[in-house]
Scaffold this motif. Structure first.
Motif, PDB file in Angstrom:
ATOM      1  N   PRO A 249      10.631   3.085   7.424  1.00 43.94           N
ATOM      2  CA  PRO A 249       9.686   3.139   6.312  1.00 43.94           C
ATOM      3  C   PRO A 249       8.582   4.148   6.613  1.00 43.94           C
ATOM      4  O   PRO A 249       8.263   4.412   7.776  1.00 43.94           O
ATOM      5  CB  PRO A 249       9.117   1.724   6.282  1.00 43.94           C
ATOM      6  CG  PRO A 249       9.130   1.315   7.724  1.00 43.94           C
ATOM      7  CD  PRO A 249      10.354   1.961   8.327  1.00 43.94           C
ATOM      8  N   ASN A 250       8.054   4.717   5.574  1.00 46.98           N
ATOM      9  CA  ASN A 250       6.926   5.634   5.707  1.00 46.98           C
ATOM     10  C   ASN A 250       5.712   5.042   5.007  1.00 46.98           C
ATOM     11  O   ASN A 250       5.819   4.049   4.282  1.00 46.98           O
ATOM     12  CB  ASN A 250       7.266   6.989   5.076  1.00 46.98           C
ATOM     13  CG  ASN A 250       8.527   7.596   5.635  1.00 46.98           C
ATOM     14  OD1 ASN A 250       8.689   7.669   6.852  1.00 46.98           O
ATOM     15  ND2 ASN A 250       9.430   8.024   4.762  1.00 46.98           N
ATOM     16  N   ILE A 251       4.566   5.660   5.210  1.00 43.23           N
ATOM     17  CA  ILE A 251       3.375   5.303   4.434  1.00 43.23           C
ATOM     18  C   ILE A 251       3.258   6.361   3.347  1.00 43.23           C
ATOM     19  O   ILE A 251       2.950   7.529   3.619  1.00 43.23           O
ATOM     20  CB  ILE A 251       2.123   5.251   5.314  1.00 43.23           C
ATOM     21  CG1 ILE A 251       2.314   4.236   6.450  1.00 43.23           C
ATOM     22  CG2 ILE A 251       0.900   4.877   4.475  1.00 43.23           C
ATOM     23  CD1 ILE A 251       1.160   4.178   7.426  1.00 43.23           C
TER      24      ILE A 251
ATOM     25  N   ILE B 214      -2.726  -0.896   0.416  1.00 43.17           N
ATOM     26  CA  ILE B 214      -1.319  -0.507   0.553  1.00 43.17           C
ATOM     27  C   ILE B 214      -0.418  -1.612   0.015  1.00 43.17           C
ATOM     28  O   ILE B 214      -0.536  -2.773   0.429  1.00 43.17           O
ATOM     29  CB  ILE B 214      -0.964  -0.228   2.033  1.00 43.17           C
ATOM     30  CG1 ILE B 214      -1.912   0.818   2.647  1.00 43.17           C
ATOM     31  CG2 ILE B 214       0.490   0.219   2.146  1.00 43.17           C
ATOM     32  CD1 ILE B 214      -1.812   2.195   2.023  1.00 43.17           C
TER      33      ILE B 214
ATOM     34  N   VAL C  64       2.740  -3.802  -0.134  1.00 39.09           N
ATOM     35  CA  VAL C  64       3.725  -4.238   0.852  1.00 39.09           C
ATOM     36  C   VAL C  64       4.713  -5.177   0.172  1.00 39.09           C
ATOM     37  O   VAL C  64       4.433  -5.731  -0.892  1.00 39.09           O
ATOM     38  CB  VAL C  64       3.050  -4.949   2.049  1.00 39.09           C
ATOM     39  CG1 VAL C  64       2.118  -3.993   2.781  1.00 39.09           C
ATOM     40  CG2 VAL C  64       2.309  -6.197   1.600  1.00 39.09           C
TER      41      VAL C  64
ATOM     42  N   THR D 147       5.068  -7.249   6.751  1.00 35.68           N
ATOM     43  CA  THR D 147       4.550  -5.907   6.504  1.00 35.68           C
ATOM     44  C   THR D 147       3.069  -5.948   6.167  1.00 35.68           C
ATOM     45  O   THR D 147       2.298  -5.071   6.568  1.00 35.68           O
ATOM     46  CB  THR D 147       5.315  -5.237   5.343  1.00 35.68           C
ATOM     47  OG1 THR D 147       6.702  -5.520   5.484  1.00 35.68           O
ATOM     48  CG2 THR D 147       5.092  -3.744   5.350  1.00 35.68           C
TER      49      THR D 147
ATOM     50  N   MET E 261       0.037  -3.918   8.133  1.00 30.60           N
ATOM     51  CA  MET E 261      -0.960  -3.064   7.481  1.00 30.60           C
ATOM     52  C   MET E 261      -2.374  -3.566   7.736  1.00 30.60           C
ATOM     53  O   MET E 261      -3.297  -2.784   7.980  1.00 30.60           O
ATOM     54  CB  MET E 261      -0.681  -2.994   5.984  1.00 30.60           C
ATOM     55  CG  MET E 261       0.504  -2.121   5.601  1.00 30.60           C
ATOM     56  SD  MET E 261       0.220  -0.356   5.986  1.00 30.60           S
ATOM     57  CE  MET E 261       1.202  -0.172   7.472  1.00 30.60           C
TER      58      MET E 261
ATOM     59  N   THR F 280       4.308   1.085   1.517  1.00 27.87           N
ATOM     60  CA  THR F 280       5.227   1.226   2.647  1.00 27.87           C
ATOM     61  C   THR F 280       6.647   1.061   2.115  1.00 27.87           C
ATOM     62  O   THR F 280       6.960   0.038   1.504  1.00 27.87           O
ATOM     63  CB  THR F 280       4.961   0.166   3.728  1.00 27.87           C
ATOM     64  OG1 THR F 280       5.024  -1.140   3.135  1.00 27.87           O
ATOM     65  CG2 THR F 280       3.600   0.351   4.363  1.00 27.87           C
TER      66      THR F 280
END
Length: 353
Positions: free
Chosen positions: A153-155, A173, A175, A180, A184, A212
């Motif tokens: 996974p990326n941000i 973010i 999630v 997850t 974060m 994410t």
């Protein structure tokens, strides 16, 4: 004359029976199993993993064992394992993390930085479960035939850029679940849990600054238009462990030959399908993001070290839970890491030393 005709018909039927493929000698011997699903048919999990797996088994049994992938879900993703146990369908798949605390040991690959790529993550998830899974006792009533993980996974940011861990401070973010969300939170962001179908709207309206997700999922869920930058985390910040399983009664209802055919195309074969599916999905997703002019950033090594330090307590807690259950958590973890190394997609080959 009538007797001669009957004899001829009987002989013809016997010849047809003898000539039929060994696995599908008569219509009443064909067994059709229903596969429960909660994703559309074109999603890579269905189209790239579940359907090819089912097709391979059908071919292996010469059509004696068939699978019908259901066209609509009978419940939300977290309900899939219980639906399987209730025999709502014969075969199912799901995300272990959707049932918090239920499959903790199976989720060893969900620990931060455990799965660097979908090939090694999927292989290690299965190999570790095959060796230690009987000790977990986490899937009673079901027969697990495969585990796999998704890609890194990326941000993915709609607003702002993440070049350091400190850049996450004050960012909201999106999630997908509690684990997850905790990651974060410990990295300084404020997590917000939303369905992926609502992510684009949430970021467009400023409810969330980023999300994410693997690259594939950004494209699949139509989030690309709002993304401006993507930060890659070397080593894999987290992953989800997916399961594929038969209801135990459905499994027990298969003949030994049918069970052997399933096993031949399960386990590491499912891990292989997952590696291909996520890799190809990410390739398609990245092409769409590049076309949209999205900036790709790689988190520096020193920042990755900071993230690992902040998240180290999650491994400590997993080991404590293993000890509580009378399991040697360190042995399990060490084995999983060795499998990741053995099946890494990034091994350097064809070079001296």
């Amino acid at each position: 004359m009538r007797m001669m005709k009957m004899t001829a018909i009987a002989a013809a039927c016997a010849a047809t029976w003898a000539a039929a493929p060994s696995g599908a000698s008569a219509a009443d011997e064909v067994k059709t199993l229903r596969i429960g699903t909660w994703l559309p048919a074109h999603h890579l999990i269905v189209a790239g993993i579940i359907k090819p797996w089912a097709d391979a088994i059908e071919a292996e049994t010469d059509g004696a064992l068939k699978f019908e992938i259901m066209t609509s879900p009978l419940g939300p993703p977290p309900a899939q394992f219980d639906l399987l146990l209730d025999q709502a369908f014969d075969v199912g798949y799901g995300v272990s993390g959707h049932n918090v605390g239920r499959f903790t040991m199976t989720q060893v690959m969900d620990l931060p930085f455990a799965s660097p790529d979908p090939w090694s993550g999927s292989a290690a998830a299965w190999q570790t479960y095959e060796r230690f899974g009987d000790q977990y006792g986490e899937h009673e009533g079901a027969h697990i035939v495969g585990l796999f993980t998704h890609s890194n996974p990326n941000i993915n940011m709609a607003k702002g850029r993440i070049e350091t861990i400190a850049d996450l401070e004050g960012k909201t973010i999106r999630v997908g679940g509690g684990v997850t969300g905790r990651i974060m939170s410990q990295l300084g962001a404020t997590p917000v849990q939303l369905p992926p179908t609502e992510a684009q709207t949430a970021m467009a309206r400023g409810v969330a600054d980023g999300i994410t997700f693997p690259t594939e999922s950004i494209d699949f869920f139509g989030i690309t238009p709002v993304i401006t930058s993507i930060t890659r985390i070397p080593g894999g910040l987290y992953t989800d462990t997916f399961w594929v399983a038969f209801n135990q009664a459905s499994w027990d209802g298969l003949s030994p030959e049918q069970q052997a055919a399933v096993e031949k195309h399960s386990g590491m074969a499912i891990a292989l399908l997952a590696g291909w599916a996520w890799t190809n999905g990410d390739r398609i997703g990245e092409a769409a993001l590049n076309e949209a002019g999205v900036e790709f950033i790689t988190l520096p090594e020193e920042e990755v070290a900071i993230a690992k330090e902040r998240l180290a307590d999650m491994e400590t807690e997993w080991l404590a839970e293993a000890e509580k259950r009378g399991l040697d958590g360190q042995e399990i973890l060490d084995y999983a890491r060795r499998m990741v190394k053995d099946y890494s997609a990034y091994k350097v080959v064809n070079t001296p030393n």
